[in-house]
Design a protein around this motif. Structure first.
Motif, PDB file in Angstrom:
ATOM      1  N   PHE A 144       2.244   7.800  19.554  1.00  0.00           N
ATOM      2  CA  PHE A 144       1.668   6.601  18.770  1.00  0.00           C
ATOM      3  C   PHE A 144       1.493   7.142  17.475  1.00  0.00           C
ATOM      4  O   PHE A 144       1.905   6.433  16.342  1.00  0.00           O
ATOM      5  N   ARG A 145       0.383   8.271  17.217  1.00  0.00           N
ATOM      6  CA  ARG A 145       0.058   8.592  16.277  1.00  0.00           C
ATOM      7  C   ARG A 145       1.261   8.992  15.304  1.00  0.00           C
ATOM      8  O   ARG A 145       1.140   8.777  14.058  1.00  0.00           O
ATOM      9  N   LEU A 146       2.289   9.783  15.768  1.00  0.00           N
ATOM     10  CA  LEU A 146       3.573  10.480  14.857  1.00  0.00           C
ATOM     11  C   LEU A 146       4.025   9.205  14.494  1.00  0.00           C
ATOM     12  O   LEU A 146       4.698   9.099  13.284  1.00  0.00           O
ATOM     13  N   THR A 147       4.322   8.060  15.342  1.00  0.00           N
ATOM     14  CA  THR A 147       4.883   6.905  14.873  1.00  0.00           C
ATOM     15  C   THR A 147       4.400   6.223  13.831  1.00  0.00           C
ATOM     16  O   THR A 147       5.076   5.962  12.900  1.00  0.00           O
ATOM     17  N   LEU A 148       2.978   6.191  13.693  1.00  0.00           N
ATOM     18  CA  LEU A 148       2.292   5.450  12.753  1.00  0.00           C
ATOM     19  C   LEU A 148       2.383   6.409  11.590  1.00  0.00           C
ATOM     20  O   LEU A 148       2.551   5.933  10.453  1.00  0.00           O
ATOM     21  N   LEU A 149       2.342   7.465  11.645  1.00  0.00           N
ATOM     22  CA  LEU A 149       2.382   8.705  10.474  1.00  0.00           C
ATOM     23  C   LEU A 149       3.647   8.317   9.866  1.00  0.00           C
ATOM     24  O   LEU A 149       3.848   8.119   8.586  1.00  0.00           O
ATOM     25  N   LYS A 150       4.715   8.216  10.630  1.00  0.00           N
ATOM     26  CA  LYS A 150       6.287   7.940   9.989  1.00  0.00           C
ATOM     27  C   LYS A 150       6.320   6.638   9.080  1.00  0.00           C
ATOM     28  O   LYS A 150       6.772   6.343   8.279  1.00  0.00           O
ATOM     29  N   LEU A 151       5.607   5.523   9.888  1.00  0.00           N
ATOM     30  CA  LEU A 151       5.661   4.303   9.207  1.00  0.00           C
ATOM     31  C   LEU A 151       4.878   4.129   8.007  1.00  0.00           C
ATOM     32  O   LEU A 151       5.274   3.546   7.164  1.00  0.00           O
ATOM     33  N   LEU A 152       3.814   4.724   8.107  1.00  0.00           N
ATOM     34  CA  LEU A 152       2.977   4.706   6.990  1.00  0.00           C
ATOM     35  C   LEU A 152       3.563   5.600   5.625  1.00  0.00           C
ATOM     36  O   LEU A 152       3.566   5.180   4.507  1.00  0.00           O
ATOM     37  N   THR A 153       4.368   6.721   6.202  1.00  0.00           N
ATOM     38  CA  THR A 153       5.047   7.502   5.036  1.00  0.00           C
ATOM     39  C   THR A 153       6.414   6.606   4.551  1.00  0.00           C
ATOM     40  O   THR A 153       6.464   6.320   3.210  1.00  0.00           O
ATOM     41  N   GLN A 154       6.897   5.858   5.180  1.00  0.00           N
ATOM     42  CA  GLN A 154       7.983   5.076   4.913  1.00  0.00           C
ATOM     43  C   GLN A 154       7.656   3.859   3.915  1.00  0.00           C
ATOM     44  O   GLN A 154       8.137   3.392   3.021  1.00  0.00           O
ATOM     45  N   ALA A 155       6.346   3.192   4.477  1.00  0.00           N
ATOM     46  CA  ALA A 155       5.715   2.107   3.863  1.00  0.00           C
ATOM     47  C   ALA A 155       5.346   2.766   2.367  1.00  0.00           C
ATOM     48  O   ALA A 155       5.494   1.938   1.195  1.00  0.00           O
ATOM     49  N   GLY A 160       6.155   2.251  -3.494  1.00  0.00           N
ATOM     50  CA  GLY A 160       6.382   3.283  -4.554  1.00  0.00           C
ATOM     51  C   GLY A 160       7.896   2.663  -5.561  1.00  0.00           C
ATOM     52  O   GLY A 160       7.881   2.913  -6.816  1.00  0.00           O
ATOM     53  N   ALA A 161       8.623   2.057  -4.648  1.00  0.00           N
ATOM     54  CA  ALA A 161       9.954   1.476  -5.390  1.00  0.00           C
ATOM     55  C   ALA A 161       9.764   0.087  -5.446  1.00  0.00           C
ATOM     56  O   ALA A 161      10.858  -0.646  -5.345  1.00  0.00           O
ATOM     57  N   GLN A 162       8.576  -0.353  -5.390  1.00  0.00           N
ATOM     58  CA  GLN A 162       8.254  -1.867  -5.643  1.00  0.00           C
ATOM     59  C   GLN A 162       9.076  -2.582  -4.434  1.00  0.00           C
ATOM     60  O   GLN A 162       9.323  -3.924  -4.762  1.00  0.00           O
ATOM     61  N   GLN A 163       8.818  -2.395  -3.310  1.00  0.00           N
ATOM     62  CA  GLN A 163       9.386  -3.054  -2.031  1.00  0.00           C
ATOM     63  C   GLN A 163       8.223  -3.348  -1.180  1.00  0.00           C
ATOM     64  O   GLN A 163       7.251  -2.718  -1.207  1.00  0.00           O
ATOM     65  N   THR A 194      -6.507   7.899   1.577  1.00  0.00           N
ATOM     66  CA  THR A 194      -7.244   8.587   0.801  1.00  0.00           C
ATOM     67  C   THR A 194      -6.519  10.003   0.795  1.00  0.00           C
ATOM     68  O   THR A 194      -6.603  10.629  -0.010  1.00  0.00           O
ATOM     69  N   TYR A 195      -5.532  10.226   1.610  1.00  0.00           N
ATOM     70  CA  TYR A 195      -4.736  11.514   1.761  1.00  0.00           C
ATOM     71  C   TYR A 195      -3.435  11.295   1.463  1.00  0.00           C
ATOM     72  O   TYR A 195      -2.641  11.707   2.011  1.00  0.00           O
ATOM     73  N   GLY A 196      -3.202  10.951   0.192  1.00  0.00           N
ATOM     74  CA  GLY A 196      -1.919  11.004  -0.426  1.00  0.00           C
ATOM     75  C   GLY A 196      -1.093   9.654  -0.490  1.00  0.00           C
ATOM     76  O   GLY A 196      -0.017   9.480  -1.143  1.00  0.00           O
ATOM     77  N   PHE A 197      -1.661   8.818   0.474  1.00  0.00           N
ATOM     78  CA  PHE A 197      -0.822   7.380   0.483  1.00  0.00           C
ATOM     79  C   PHE A 197      -1.682   6.402  -0.667  1.00  0.00           C
ATOM     80  O   PHE A 197      -2.171   5.671  -0.109  1.00  0.00           O
TER      81      PHE A 197
END
Length: 431
Positions: A144-155, A160-163, A194-197
């Protein structure tokens, strides 16, 4: 291999029994079997899933615990049991390359305790097993944690690309696990931001929906606790939908009646059942698949095989089954400890059967607050607790478990070490 007392399952109850019995009788007489190498307190898995607790810092090595507490640890899953010959089969262990590390083994015993816990009950909902994550074990929480981290990174990249980069999380089940995960996840999503997102606004972009079939969340607990929990979730921008029944789950989301809830991440916390393999052991089981035990926790028909915790169907004096809760497993472990020590000393069996005592319930809402009810010594008397006091009580439950398996001094040192580590590491695990 052979041992007088063999315990299968290193959860809270099984491990506490192994530690306490091992300290009395030693490694030649006490053996613990588990399919994992380290132990984590199951009620903290929602923190691992949210990333606020590092499983590699929290986990306790069974081999270390065996050395320190005087029992023998056997690594591997229980595959089969010959109850008449008093032998059980432990499966082989293979590494990531499928090379055998440990062979299949046979273990003889004089007395056996089965404490293998529970697994998810999907109640036949189409797609539930394939498209949800259940917090049954550490690997589930890490997934769950790794999937969430991936989804947050993609979001973050999409925004950032206005999507549209929002993340939809649906939690099915408004019991303690579902409620605690929702609260912890909301708190963690703000910390992740607060950590880069930088593009991420947690309350807006991480949408959390909690679905519950009963008329209210935390249905087994007093209504005052349920109302307080609902208020805390609403303050944290968690959408709560009660009296709704999930009918299907697929890759797009969750269907409940005529409503479809979009979701990239779905957690199943709507029910548990005993592991299916218990039905293959040649022991009596109930319709729910639990081992059928008497009021002394012995499996019916076998006075040398016992069961405790979620996998055991133990009826109280009122005929109701003992609830599958951690405090029940702790109490049952202590009851069996006295049973075995009296046998060792040649004393007659305990005069009283096992009776479950409900000391109340506490539900965590992140790192600063909790709510719950504490049961008094008088029948029907309870106290409502919330806020920092309830949080401190909740944390003390975890420390009491550690004290049972590590001792007082090491638990105090460990608590201090973790407090200091939190001052030098991120508030969430970022990798």
């Amino acid at each position: 291999m052979h041992s007088k007392h063999v315990i299968v399952g290193g959860g809270a109850g099984g491990l506490e029994l192994a530690c306490k019995l091992g300290r009395k009788l030693g490694p030649q007489a006490v053996m613990l079997v588990d399919s994992r190498l380290f132990h984590i307190w199951k009620p903290s898995l929602h923190e691992v899933a949210a990333g606020t607790l590092d499983v590699h810092q929290e986990g306790l090595s069974y081999q270390m615990l065996a050395h320190d507490n005087g029992f023998t640890f056997v690594y591997g899953p229980m595959l089969a049991l010959d109850p008449r010959q008093r032998t059980l089969t432990v499966g082989a262990i293979r590494d990531d390359h499928q090379e055998q590390v440990l062979p299949e083994r046979q273990i003889g015993f004089e007395q056996l305790v089965i404490a293998v816990g529970s697994t998810s009950n999907y109640f036949g909902v189409p797609g539930a097993a394939e498209h949800t994550i259940s917090l049954n074990a550490t690997e589930d929480a890490e997934q769950f944690r790794l999937t969430l981290l991936k989804l947050l990174t993609q979001a973050e990249l999409k925004m950032g690309a206005q999507q549209d980069g929002s993340v939809d999380v649906v939690i099915i089940g408004g019991g303690a696990t579902g409620v605690e995960l929702a609260a912890e996840l909301r708190e963690a999503s703000g910390v992740y931001a607060t950590y880069g997102f930088r593009q991420l606004q947690a309350n807006r972009d991480v949408r959390i929906t909690l679905l519950e079939g009963a008329p209210r969340i935390l249905a087994p607990l007093p209504e005052k606790v349920s109302r307080a929990a609902l208020k805390l979730l609403e303050q944290r921008a968690v959408k709560v939908v009660t009296a709704t029944r999930v009918t299907a789950i697929d890759a797009r989301g969750v269907t409940a009646g005529a409503t479809v809830y979009p979701a990239q991440l779905v957690v199943w916390a709507a029910g548990i059942k005993a592991p299916d393999f218990l039905k293959t052991l040649g022991l009596p089981t109930t319709r729910s698949g639990q081992l059928d035990v008497d009021d002394r926790l012995a499996v019916k028909g076998f006075d040398y095989i016992y069961a405790l915790g979620d996998c055991a169907a133990c009826a109280g004096p009122d005929g109701k089954l003992v609830p599958p809760r951690a405090q029940a497993a702790h109490q049952q472990a202590d009851y069996l400890l006295q049973t075995f020590l009296r046998q060792q000393q040649g004393k007659p069996p305990q005069g009283k059967p096992y009776t479950y005592r409900d000391y109340g319930s506490l539900v965590s809402f992140g790192q600063t607050t909790s709510v719950g009810s504490l049961m008094g010594s008088l029948k029907g008397l309870s106290w409502f607790v919330e806020g920092l006091v309830a949080r401190l009580m909740y944390v003390s439950l975890h420390l009491m478990h550690h004290q049972a398996v590590l001792g007082t001094v090491r638990t105090a040192v460990l608590a201090l070490a973790r407090f200091l580590i939190k001052r030098t590491t991120p508030l969430v695990k970022l990798h």
